[in-house]
Design a protein around this motif. Structure first.
Motif, mmCIF file in Angstrom:
data_model
loop_
_atom_site.group_PDB
_atom_site.id
_atom_site.type_symbol
_atom_site.label_atom_id
_atom_site.label_comp_id
_atom_site.label_asym_id
_atom_site.label_seq_id
_atom_site.Cartn_x
_atom_site.Cartn_y
_atom_site.Cartn_z
ATOM 1 N N ARG A 225 31.236 42.415 61.058
ATOM 2 C CA ARG A 225 30.804 41.066 60.703
ATOM 3 C C ARG A 225 31.813 40.356 59.819
ATOM 4 O O ARG A 225 32.064 39.161 59.995
ATOM 5 N N SER A 226 32.380 41.082 58.866
ATOM 6 C CA SER A 226 33.299 40.447 57.925
ATOM 7 C C SER A 226 34.671 40.203 58.532
ATOM 8 O O SER A 226 35.343 39.228 58.190
ATOM 9 N N ALA B 215 38.961 45.453 43.933
ATOM 10 C CA ALA B 215 39.258 46.315 45.084
ATOM 11 C C ALA B 215 38.786 45.681 46.388
ATOM 12 O O ALA B 215 39.467 45.766 47.422
ATOM 13 N N GLY B 216 37.613 45.033 46.346
ATOM 14 C CA GLY B 216 37.132 44.353 47.550
ATOM 15 C C GLY B 216 38.021 43.208 47.969
ATOM 16 O O GLY B 216 38.294 43.022 49.159
ATOM 17 N N GLN C 15 30.471 46.487 33.130
ATOM 18 C CA GLN C 15 31.062 45.185 33.423
ATOM 19 C C GLN C 15 32.481 45.338 33.966
ATOM 20 O O GLN C 15 32.847 44.700 34.965
ATOM 21 N N GLN C 16 33.284 46.200 33.334
ATOM 22 C CA GLN C 16 34.640 46.451 33.826
ATOM 23 C C GLN C 16 34.612 47.109 35.207
ATOM 24 O O GLN C 16 35.476 46.829 36.043
ATOM 25 N N LEU C 17 33.617 47.975 35.428
ATOM 26 C CA LEU C 17 33.502 48.600 36.740
ATOM 27 C C LEU C 17 33.168 47.579 37.815
ATOM 28 O O LEU C 17 33.687 47.645 38.937
ATOM 29 N N SER C 18 32.317 46.623 37.478
ATOM 30 C CA SER C 18 31.993 45.561 38.433
ATOM 31 C C SER C 18 33.222 44.720 38.755
ATOM 32 O O SER C 18 33.459 44.348 39.917
ATOM 33 N N ILE C 19 34.027 44.417 37.731
ATOM 34 C CA ILE C 19 35.267 43.661 37.958
ATOM 35 C C ILE C 19 36.232 44.460 38.825
ATOM 36 O O ILE C 19 36.886 43.922 39.720
ATOM 37 N N LEU C 20 36.311 45.778 38.566
ATOM 38 C CA LEU C 20 37.193 46.638 39.356
ATOM 39 C C LEU C 20 36.751 46.688 40.818
ATOM 40 O O LEU C 20 37.585 46.646 41.728
ATOM 41 N N ARG C 21 35.455 46.774 41.050
ATOM 42 C CA ARG C 21 34.955 46.792 42.427
ATOM 43 C C ARG C 21 35.246 45.471 43.131
ATOM 44 O O ARG C 21 35.623 45.449 44.306
ATOM 45 N N SER C 22 35.075 44.372 42.413
ATOM 46 C CA SER C 22 35.391 43.064 43.004
ATOM 47 C C SER C 22 36.882 42.946 43.313
ATOM 48 O O SER C 22 37.272 42.432 44.370
#
Length: 262
Positions: A248-249, A171-172, A162-169
């Motif tokens: 695209r982004s 960073a994005g 969960q923390q890794l997902s937050i970190l990836r978000s």
């Protein structure tokens, strides 16, 4: 990902937010959520960096190194763990002998007799063997310490999804919030470092240091093969990412990148 550029979607979203009567409340809530996301991301990032390094140093100094030194045979005549280490030691001893002859020739030191010369060479050989013994012990220690560090990092990642997902978000969000010129600058900097014209020299230093770190012999053929393949693959991945996602982004960032690259 959509057919409409992400920058246009963000602009439309901001315009809709300004027309919302509850915009102020939502902005405060978004700020609080962003602050929680930032604190959580920085905390987890520090854990991913500090904990493995701490485990590496503690295990190296208090567990692995004492065990390796205990079971290492001090009477063993072969103190080298690879051929490259032996070649360097012999070359160093030969340079030392030639240096003695040179200093004796120019009168810097008195002429050496055969017994004195052999004594000095023996002392130098013992010193070189001790240095290589320490280097060999450090190489073996590095292998076990790095394996333990990698296991620790994997456990942290698996237990903190969960923390890794937050970190990836997080960073994005930081990446896509950069200006077009900043994005283009980072892309050019990354590609020039890893796949640019001067990158082979950096790869040679990295690979040579890695092989020495683990006590492996220097293999010129392996290093040349790595340099001939890996940067090419990385360059292809960079170009595919630019074409498939960034185009695209953030098409304006791609245009800025192309203009700067030209």
């Amino acid at each position: 990902m959509s057919f409409i550029p992400r920058s246009i979607l963000r602009t439309i979203g901001k315009f809709q937010q300004t027309l919302d009567p509850d915009a102020e409340t939502k902005v405060i809530e978004e700020f609080r959520a962003s602050r929680r996301q930032t604190i959580s991301s920085i905390r987890f990032l520090l854990i991913l960096i500090v904990v493995p390094l701490l485990i590496n140093q503690l295990s190296r100094n208090f567990v692995i190194t004492p065990l390796v030194e205990k079971f290492w045979n001090p009477q063993e005549s072969d103190v080298f763990i690879n051929s490259s280490q032996e070649e360097k030691a012999l070359a160093e001893l030969k340079r030392f002998e030639q240096g003695l002859y040179f200093e004796a020739r120019i009168g810097k030191i008195p002429a050496l007799s055969s017994e004195v010369l052999q004594k000095k060479l023996k002392e130098k050989a013992i010193a070189i063997s001790e240095e290589n013994k320490i280097e060999s012990i450090n190489a073996v220690t590095n292998i076990f310490a790095d394996i333990l560090t990698a296991i620790t990092l994997i456990i942290l990642i698996l237990t903190g999804k969960q923390q890794l997902s937050i970190l990836r978000s997080f960073a994005g969000d930081i990446t896509y919030s950069l200006s077009d010129s900043a994005k283009a600058f980072l892309i050019i900097l990354s590609t020039d470092i890893f796949v640019g014209f001067h990158s082979p020299y950096g790869w040679e230093i990295i690979l040579g240091s890695t092989l020495k770190h683990y006590g492996l012999p220097e293999n010129k053929s392996l290093i040349s093969l790595f340099i001939a393949t890996v940067p090419v693959i990385m360059d292809t991945i960079f170009k595919y990412w630019i074409f498939r996602y960034l185009n695209r982004s953030s098409p304006s960032a791609v245009a800025t990148y192309r203009n700067m690259n030209e």
